[in-house]
Design a protein around this motif. Structure first.
Motif, PDB file in Angstrom:
ATOM      1  N   SER A  90       0.850  -1.186   0.000  1.00 45.88           N
ATOM      2  CA  SER A  90       0.000   0.000   0.000  1.00 45.88           C
ATOM      3  C   SER A  90       0.888   1.240   0.000  1.00 45.88           C
ATOM      4  CB  SER A  90      -0.909   0.025   1.234  1.00 45.88           C
ATOM      5  OG  SER A  90      -1.823  -1.052   1.200  1.00 45.88           O
ATOM      6  N   THR A 147      -4.667   6.258   0.837  1.00 45.07           N
ATOM      7  CA  THR A 147      -3.911   5.008   0.903  1.00 45.07           C
ATOM      8  C   THR A 147      -4.452   4.066  -0.166  1.00 45.07           C
ATOM      9  OG1 THR A 147      -3.456   5.239   3.269  1.00 45.07           O
ATOM     10  CG2 THR A 147      -3.270   3.027   2.323  1.00 45.07           C
ATOM     11  N   ARG A 149      -3.981   0.293  -2.152  1.00 42.29           N
ATOM     12  CA  ARG A 149      -3.369  -1.037  -2.150  1.00 42.29           C
ATOM     13  C   ARG A 149      -3.126  -1.486  -3.587  1.00 42.29           C
ATOM     14  NH1 ARG A 149      -7.209  -4.236  -0.172  1.00 42.29           N
ATOM     15  NH2 ARG A 149      -7.466  -5.635  -1.950  1.00 42.29           N
ATOM     16  N   ASN A 165      -6.726  -1.587  -5.109  1.00 44.59           N
ATOM     17  CA  ASN A 165      -7.719  -1.733  -4.030  1.00 44.59           C
ATOM     18  C   ASN A 165      -8.603  -2.961  -4.240  1.00 44.59           C
ATOM     19  OD1 ASN A 165      -6.802   0.564  -2.657  1.00 44.59           O
ATOM     20  ND2 ASN A 165      -8.154   1.912  -3.822  1.00 44.59           N
ATOM     21  N   TRP A 199       5.361   3.651   1.512  1.00 43.58           N
ATOM     22  CA  TRP A 199       4.761   2.337   1.298  1.00 43.58           C
ATOM     23  C   TRP A 199       4.603   1.619   2.642  1.00 43.58           C
ATOM     24  CZ3 TRP A 199       3.107  -0.248  -3.136  1.00 43.58           C
ATOM     25  CH2 TRP A 199       3.281   0.455  -4.345  1.00 43.58           C
TER      26      TRP A 199
END
Length: 207
Positions: A90, A147, A149, A165, A199
């Motif tokens: 992430s 954030t 992913r 995400n 990250w």
């Protein structure tokens, strides 16, 4: 001893034993996407800092706005050959005065064909795109403070798949050979800093 109390203690002990058994037998490698049959791994890496790029732990920074030269702050992981390999991590951009910065790369490392195979980059405003071809992967997921992913699944010799995400956003053919993963902050040919990206929750699996 009161029979009710004794029975309660035996029941509690049984539940504790059952929980302990579940803890022992629970799977140890759970991939976030495409579950099933994965083995977790911890590949070695080296840190790359060039130009105005600096790395501090999992924070990667390009401090200048140069539009030429190599501006790089990245981790480069060990080469793998064959099989299926999943990366997960992430990122959060805390500051971005520039644009068109590569965040995650899958590189080919086969003799005669070394170089970037897939590059996930971000433009000012949060658009995530593939450098190869320019396809939009998300119109605005990469905004400052969000954030995000990222999962990449490289099934060597078949396909390379990218998830943002948890949603599949890109699939391209993957040739046989050797590859490696990189992430951080890297100025693309048409980009420039400054940028700061951190990250977290970085994991790797194979099968």
């Amino acid at each position: 001893m009161n029979r009710t109390v004794s029975k309660t203690r035996r029941t509690a002990a049984g539940l504790a034993a059952a929980c302990g058994l579940l803890a022992v037998t629970a799977p140890q490698a759970h991939a976030e996407v495409e579950p099933g049959g994965w083995t977790s791994e911890s590949p070695s890496f080296n840190t790359q800092q060039k130009g105005c790029g600096t790395v501090s732990g999992l924070t990667f920074k390009l401090s200048c706005g140069d539009t030429s030269g190599e501006q790089r702050a990245e981790r480069r992981y060990a080469t793998y050959t064959g099989g299926t390999h999943q990366f997960e991590g992430s990122f959060r951009i805390s500051g971005m005065g520039g644009s068109r910065i590569s965040l995650k790369q899958t590189f080919r490392d086969t003799s005669g064909s070394q170089g970037p195979f897939f590059m996930l980059a971000v433009e000012r405003g949060g658009r995530l795109y593939s450098v190869e071809g320019g396809a939009t992967l998300s119109p605005n997921a990469g905004t400052v403070g969000a954030t995000v992913r990222v999962n990449t699944v490289n099934q060597v010799g078949k396909t390379h798949r990218t998830y943002i995400n948890g949603s599949l956003v890109n699939t391209v053919s993957s040739a046989s050979g050797s590859y490696y993963d990189k992430f951080g902050a890297y100025r693309t040919n048409s980009g420039n800093g400054p940028v700061t990206v951190t990250w977290s929750a970085v994991k790797f699996w194979r099968k």
